[in-house]
Design an enzyme around this catalytic site. Structure first.
Site, short mmCIF file in Angstrom:
data_model
loop_
_atom_site.label_atom_id
_atom_site.label_comp_id
_atom_site.label_asym_id
_atom_site.label_seq_id
_atom_site.Cartn_x
_atom_site.Cartn_y
_atom_site.Cartn_z
N VAL A 172 7.75 4.44 34.07
CA VAL A 172 7.92 3.16 34.74
C VAL A 172 8.98 3.28 35.84
O VAL A 172 10.12 3.67 35.58
CB VAL A 172 8.35 2.07 33.73
N SER A 192 22.31 6.88 15.57
CA SER A 192 22.35 6.80 14.12
C SER A 192 22.86 5.43 13.66
O SER A 192 23.84 4.94 14.20
CB SER A 192 23.26 7.91 13.61
N HIS A 247 19.16 7.65 6.05
CA HIS A 247 20.50 7.40 5.54
C HIS A 247 20.53 6.49 4.33
O HIS A 247 19.60 5.71 4.10
CB HIS A 247 21.38 6.84 6.66
#
Lengths: 418, 121, 497
Positions: free
Chosen positions: C176, C342, C53
C-alpha cells in the site's frame, strides 16, 4: 507392507556402497542397496573433472567414469537388489536388524538383514555452522550444491563469485565457475597455507589468475534479497584485523568449509560416534559398536581420494562376509592416535594379519616420519615426504610388524608423526 | 633461463626446476617419473590442459551429460571449445567413451562422453 | 460484494492481520487482506520466537495483559481446527538468588490476579525435577504449565488458509503506497498499480504501521525496530530442555531464553537492540558470546557446536508500554493495531476478537454466518506417521513415498501441498514443510525442490526466488554466458609456500 530379507543392506549407492555391495554379493550373499537419488554413483556423478582412479586403475578418470565401473560391476550381479529413489527413515537394531525403506514405487518396505553397511557419505558444513554474520540473501551456496546445480542440472548460481575455503572442492569449483563464464573474484582461505592439492592451485587458480587470499576470512555477507558483496578480513596470529578489511562486490558466495560425516541413520542404530572423526568408532573389521553394523567411506571419516574409499569399502565388505559366515574375529586390540595425529581409523586392529589404517596429521611438514609404537617401543616406521592435515595417510601393518610386539602383554598401539 | 613449476600430471605434484638456454637444451629436475619431464617441456612451449564440461542432453529432464577431451588440449583453444560444447545438444543413447567432436581444431584431440546416457523413458 | 467495495481491508498478513481475517471470516463480511511480501508471515512474524506466554507478566488493566491471558487459552481449540504445530510444554522462570525469588513471587501474584490456571511457585527440588537440565545453582522459580511453543509461520499459514476457505481474499505483493478517502470508503493503491476499495481499514502492518497510518491520514506515531537475534540448535543438542526457560526479567527485557520448538529443535536468544533500519535483518558476531554465555547460565549443556543457523527479527516497538489497538480518532473507519511486540503472538487470537468488536463499534454491522467452517484439511506429514501408516498412505498417494528432505523427513507430497496453497518461494516451502530447515540447510533438497516448483507452477528456473522479487536463486543456465580467455594466465609457476 512388503517385507524382504537380505543377508546385508547397504545404505548408499555412492563409491563406498557400490564397492561394498559388489564385494559382498560377489562372495555369494544377497544384498539390498538403498539409494535416495534416481541413479547410482553418489557424489561422483557431479565430479565431472578428472583425477580419479590413478591409484586404483592406473588411469586418469573423471568421477562419472570411475562410478560407472562399479555401477556396471554391481549391475552384473544377480544377488544385488538395487532400490533407487528409496530412503531409509526408520530402523530397529536387533537380531536381525530391521529397516523401513520409503519409496514412491513400493511404499514402505520392511527389510530384515543380519548385516548393515553404513555408506551414506557426508554433508557439507554450511553458513549456519560457521556463523558468518550479515544478512541472509539468496546467492549463498555450499560448493557441493553449486557443483550439483551446474554439472547435473545446468543451472548457474550467479555471475560474480567469491569462494570461501581453498580445499579441493573450492578450488575445483573456482575452475568450474570460470569454465561456465562466471567471474571468480578470489578464493579466501583462513589458514596461512592452501588446504587443497598443489596441482589444483595450478590448474584451478593460477591458470585463470584467480587470487588466493591466505590468512583471510569472510567476515560479513551483504545484500538484502540477493548477495551484493562480502567483507574480507585478514588474520594476524589467528585474530581478525578488522581495520584492514576490504570489500569484494559479488552476487554469489560458495562455501567450501568442510565436510561432516552424515550419521543420522547410524544414531538410530545406537552406534557410538567418535567426535574426532564425526563417524562411528569401529573395530579391526570396521564394525561399529552395534553387532552387525559396519561403516565405510565418508560416513566413517572424510576421505580425499576415492581410490581409498573403494579400498576401505572392499576391506569392510570382506569382514561383513566373515561376519555373515559366522567367522568374525573375536580378538581386537586398540590403536590410538599419538603425537601430531588427529585420528586413526579403524580404532582397533586384528592380531596375526595385515591391517590397513588411514590417518590424518595435525601438522604440516616435509620429510616427516610415521611411527607406530607399542609401550613406547617402535614397531614400524614409515617416511612421509610431505604431510598436511588435508591429505590422508594410508599405512599397513602386517604380521611381521605385529610380531615384533607379540612378547608384550600390553596390546595397545600408538601412531605418531614426527 | 630458469623456471620453477609444479607438475600436475598426477596428485603427487612434484616441484620441478626447469633450466634451458634454447629449445634444444632443456633440463628438468625434481620429477619422480617421465611424465614430469614432458609436462615441463610442454608447459613452457605449449601449455595444454584436459578439459571437462557438460553438454545439454535432449532427455526431457534437465540432466546434462559430462564430457572430456581425450587428451590435453592447447590452453588457447579452451574458451572457444567450451563455447562450442555449450551449443551442442545430444540425443540419447550415448555410450561412455563415444566421440562427440572429432579432431578439435586439428589437434587430434577428440571430445568424448564420460557417462552412458540411455534412451529417455 | 456491493459495488466492488470490500467491507474490510486488512493491511498486513502477519499473525495479527491473519487472526483478524480469520475472525472476520466467521461473519458475513467481504474481507480482503493485503500483504506487501510475496507470501504471508514474511514480515515480523517469520522470526518470532514462537512462545505462547503464560499470562503473568502484565496486569489485565493493560491490553497486553488482558489479551495475553485470553489468547493463551484459545490455542488448544485453534490447533484442533487448524493443525499447526503447538505444544503446551510449560514455562519456567528461574531464580538464582533470594532477591530474584522476590521478583518471581511478584510474577506469581500477577498471574494469580490474572486468574491464570496452574501457576506454581517452585522451590529448588521442585524446579529441578521439572527441568533436570537446569543449572544446579538455580534456587527456585515459577512454573506456568499454561505456557507453550508454536511454529508462528505455520500458525499464520493455517489462519490464512482457514480465512480463505471462508471467503476472505488474500492479495500478496500488494504494498500500500497511497490511500484516498472517498465519501464512504477508502480507495487504496498498491505499488504495482493495483487498487481496491474498502469501507473499513485495519492497520496491522507491523513494522510499517506508522507509515500506513500516515498514508491513511490517521494518527502520527513512530515504530522503532528493535532487533532480536537468535540461534537455532540441532535436535540432538544435549542442552535441549523440555520447557521454555526464562531468567528473571529486567525492566528492559525478558532476557536470553532457551526455547524448545514443537518440532524438537531448540532456540537460544533473543537479544534486544534498537536500530534505525526497518529492513536490516543482519546478524552479528558480537552478540554470539553474550547469548551463549547467558543461555549456558540457565542450561549448562548448551553448546555452540550444536548451532544449525542464526537469524534475526525486528520487533515493532511503540512509545508507551501497551499495545495500541483502538479505533482511530482521526480516521473513524480505521482501526489501529500497532506496536504489537511481545506478547503479540500469544494475544493474536484475542486481538482478532477485540478488533472485530472495535469494528462493530466503528459502525460495521456484523452478522454471524451459519456456514462458517472452522476446520481446514490436515495435510499428513510423513515424519509423524508410523511406517505402517506411511505405507498405507503411500499406496493411495505415491508422492508421500518420495523423501525430498532427509534431514527433516519431508515428502514430495507435502512440498506439492505447500505450493498448491500458494507458497511458491523457497522460503515459503521451507516454512510450510520444514524442508531446508535441518542440519544440511538445503544442501541435499534444494535442487529437488527447484525441480518440483518448476513442474507445479510452470515457472522457469530463473524465476524461482528465495522469498520474492530480487532473491532469485539461479541466474541463468550453463551456456548462456560465453567463456572468455583468462587474463594473462600464469602457467604453472608459483610462489607457493
Amino acid at each position: 507392507m512388503i517385507e524382504k530379507i537380505y543377508d546385508a543392506v547397504v545404505f548408499g549407492g555412492g563409491s563406498a556402497g557400490l564397492a561394498a555391495a559388489a564385494r559382498i554379493a560377489g562372495q555369494g550373499h544377497s544384498v539390498a542397496l538403498l539409494e535416495r537419488e534416481n541413479e547410482l554413483g553418489g557424489i561422483l556423478n557431479q565430479c565431472i573433472h578428472n583425477g580419479f582412479g590413478i591409484q586404483r586403475f592406473k588411469e586418469d578418470l573423471t568421477g562419472p567414469e570411475y562410478a560407472e565401473r562399479f555401477i556396471e560391476m554391481v549391475g552384473e550381479l544377480d544377488n544385488v537388489s538395487i532400490f533407487l529413489e528409496t530412503t531409509a527413515l526408520e530402523v530397529t537394531p536387533g537380531t536381525p536388524h530391521s529397516v523401513f525403506a520409503y519409496s514412491k514405487r513400493h511404499g514402505v518396505i520392511k527389510i530384515e538383514s543380519r548385516a548393515i553397511i553404513l555408506a551414506m557419505g557426508c554433508r557439507e558444513r554450511n553458513r549456519g555452522n560457521i556463523g558468518i554474520p550479515g544478512t541472509r540473501p539468496a546467492g549463498v551456496f555450499t560448493a557441493g550444491l553449486a557443483q550439483r546445480l551446474i554439472n547435473i542440472d545446468g543451472y548457474m548460481p550467479g555471475r560474480r563469485a567469491v569462494i570461501l575455503g581453498s580445499g579441493d572442492i573450492g578450488l575445483i569449483m573456482a575452475r568450474r565457475l570460470t569454465w561456465v563464464g562466471v567471474e571468480v573474484l578470489g578464493v579466501i582461505e583462513i589458514q596461512g597455507y592452501p588446504s587443497g592439492l598443489t596441482r589444483n592451485i595450478v590448474q584451478c587458480l593460477n591458470d585463470f589468475n584467480i587470487p588466493l587470499y591466505l590468512s583471510h576470512t569472510v567476515s560479513e555477507i551483504r545484500g538484502q534479497d540477493r548477495v551484493t558483496g562480502v567483507k574480507v578480513t585478514p588474520l594476524e596470529e589467528g585474530k581478525m584485523v578488522t581495520a584492514k578489511s576490504f570489500d569484494l562486490d559479488c552476487d554469489t558466495i560458495l562455501l567450501s568449509v568442510g565436510l561432516i560425516p552424515d550419521n543420522e541413520l547410524s544414531r538410530k542404530f545406537g552406534v557410538h560416534l567418535n567426535p574426532e572423526t564425526g563417524g562411528p568408532f569401529v573395530d579391526g573389521g570396521l564394525m561399529s559398536s552395534v553387532p552387525g553394523v559396519f561403516a565405510c567411506g565418508n560416513v566413517l571419516h572424510v576421505h580425499d581420494l576415492v581410490d581409498y574409499v573403494s579400498e576401505e569399502s572392499e576391506r569392510c565388505a570382506s569382514f561383513v562376509v566373515e561376519y555373515l559366515n559366522g567367522d568374525y574375529h573375536t580378538q581386537h586390540h586398540p590403536i590410538v592416535s599419538g603425537a601430531n595425529v588427529k585420528y586413526v581409523i579403524p580404532n582397533k586392529y586384528l592380531p596375526g594379519m595385515t591391517n590397513r589404517f588411514y590417518l590424518r596429521s595435525l601438522i604440516v611438514k616435509n620429510k616427516a616420519e610415521l611411527v607406530i609404537t607399542l609401550q613406547g617401543e617402535p614397531l614400524k616406521r614409515k617416511n612421509l615426504a610431505h604431510v598436511q592435515p588435508s591429505e590422508m595417510v594410508s599405512f599397513l601393518l602386517n604380521e611381521q610388524d605385529l610380531s615384533r610386539g607379540s612378547e608384550s602383554r600390553e596390546k595397545k598401539l600408538e601412531v605418531s608423526i614426527y | 633461463m630458469e623456471r620453477k613449476m609444479v607438475c600436475i600430471s598426477c596428485p603427487l605434484g612434484c616441484r620441478l626446476t626447469v633450466t634451458w638456454e634454447d629449445e634444444n637444451d632443456v633440463a628438468v629436475k625434481g620429477n619422480k617419473c617421465a611424465k614430469g619431464e614432458s609436462y615441463a617441456w610442454e608447459e613452457i612451449l605449449a601449455p595444454k590442459r584436459v578439459v571437462t564440461a557438460t553438454v545439454r542432453a535432449a532427455t526431457g529432464a534437465d540432466r546434462r551429460l559430462p564430457v572430456k577431451t581425450s587428451a590435453p588440449i592447447l590452453k588457447g583453444y579452451i574458451p572457444a571449445l567450451l563455447n562450442r560444447v555449450y551449443k551442442l545438444e545430444l540425443r540419447p543413447p550415448i555410450v561412455r567413451g563415444q566421440v562427440l567432436l572429432k579432431n578439435i581444431e586439428g589437434t587430434g584431440v577428440d571430445l568424448v562422453a564420460t557417462r552412458t546416457l540411455r534412451e529417455s523413458v | 460484494m456491493k459495488n466492488n467495495i470490500y467491507d474490510v481491508a486488512i493491511v498486513g498478513a502477519g499473525v495479527v492481520g491473519a487472526s483478524i481475517a480469520r475472525k472476520l471470516s466467521a461473519y458475513a463480511c467481504d474481507t480482503v487482506i493485503l500483504e506487501k511480501e510475496w507470501d504471508v508471515s514474511f514480515g515480523v512474524t517469520k522470526t518470532n520466537s514462537g512462545i505462547i506466554h503464560g499470562g503473568f507478566h502484565y496486569p489485565t488493566s493493560t491490553l497486553k495483559g488482558r489479551l495475553e491471558v485470553l489468547g493463551n487459552i484459545m490455542f488448544d481449540r485453534l490447533q484442533q481446527e487448524l493443525h499447526f504445530p503447538f505444544r503446551r510444554c510449560g514455562i519456567l522462570v528461574v531464580a538464582f538468588t533470594v532477591e530474584e525469588m522476590k521478583t518471581i513471587e511478584k510474577l506469581y501474584m500477577q498471574g494469580v490476579e490474572n486468574k491464570v490456571i496452574g501457576l506454581e511457585l517452585c522451590n529448588r527440588d521442585r524446579i529441578h525435577s521439572l527441568e533436570p537440565k537446569l543449572n544446579p545453582d538455580v534456587v527456585g522459580g515459577l512454573h506456568a504449565p499454561s505456557g507453550g511453543v508454536i511454529e508462528p509461520y505455520r500458525f499464520v499459514f493455517s489462519l490464512i488458509e482457514s480465512a480463505k476457505k471462508n471467503g476472505v481474499e488474500l492479495r500478496t505483493r500488494f504494498n500500500v503506497v497511497k490511500a484516498e478517502k472517498k465519501k464512504n470508503h477508502f480507495l487504496i493503491h498498491g505499488e504495482n498499480g493495483q487498487s481496491l476499495r474498502a469501507r473499513y481499514l485495519v492497520n496491522a502492518a507491523g513494522l510499517h504501521a506508522d507509515e500506513i497510518s500516515a498514508i491513511f491520514n490517521a494518527e502520527r506515531f513512530e515504530i522503532k525496530p528493535f532487533k532480536g537475534q537468535e540461534f537455532l540448535l540441532d535436535r540432538n543438542a544435549a542442552g535441549l530442555p523440555g520447557k521454555v526457560v526464562f531468567p528473571v526479567p529486567t525492566t528492559v527485557s525478558k532476557g536470553i531464553l532457551v526455547i524448545p520448538t514443537p518440532e524438537g529443535t531448540c532456540m537460544v536468544g533473543p537479544t534486544s537492540i534498537e536500530q534505525k533500519d526497518k529492513e536490516d535483518l543482519s546478524t552479528t558476531q558480537s552478540n554470539f558470546e553474550m547469548i551463549f554465555h547467558a543461555a549456558r547460565r540457565l542450561i549448562p549443556k548448551i553448546s555452540e557446536r550444536d548451532i544449525i543457523t542464526a537469524f534475526a527479527g525486528l520487533r515493532p516497538t511503540l512509545k508507551g508500554n501497551d499495545f495500541y489497538i483502538a479505533v482511530s480518532e482521526r480516521q473513524p473507519k480505521l482501526v489501529q493495531v500497532a506496536g504489537i511486540q511481545s506478547p503479540g503472538l500469544t494475544a493474536a487470537p484475542a486481538i482478532g476478537e477485540y478488533v472485530k468488536d472495535l469494528l462493530k463499534k466503528a459502525g460495521l454491522v456484523l452478522t454471524e454466518r451459519s456456514d462458517f467452517d472452522p476446520y481446514i484439511a490436515e495435510v499428513p506429514r510423513i515424519r509423524r506417521l508410523s511406517p505402517y501408516e506411511a505405507d498405507a498412505l503411500i499406496q493411495k498417494e505415491p508422492a508421500y513415498g518420495e523423501i525430498i528432505c532427509r534431514c527433516e523427513s519431508v515428502s514430495e507430497a507435502e512440498i506439492v501441498a505447500a505450493i498448491r496453497r500458494g507458497h511458491t518461494t523457497m522460503d515459503g516451502i521451507k516454512f510450510y514443510t520444514r524442508a531446508q530447515m535441518g542440519r544440511c540447510q538445503g544442501g541435499f533438497c534444494s535442487y529437488k525442490i527447484l525441480k518440483i516448483l518448476q513442474r507445479e507452477t510452470g515457472m522457469s528456473i530463473e524465476e524461482i526466488t528465495k522469498r520474492g522479487p530480487g532473491s532469485n536463486i539461479i541466474t541463468q543456465r550453463v551456456g548462456d554466458l560465453s567463456v572468455k580467455a583468462p587474463p594473462a594466465a600464469v602457467t604453472g609457476t608459483e610462489e607457493l609456500k
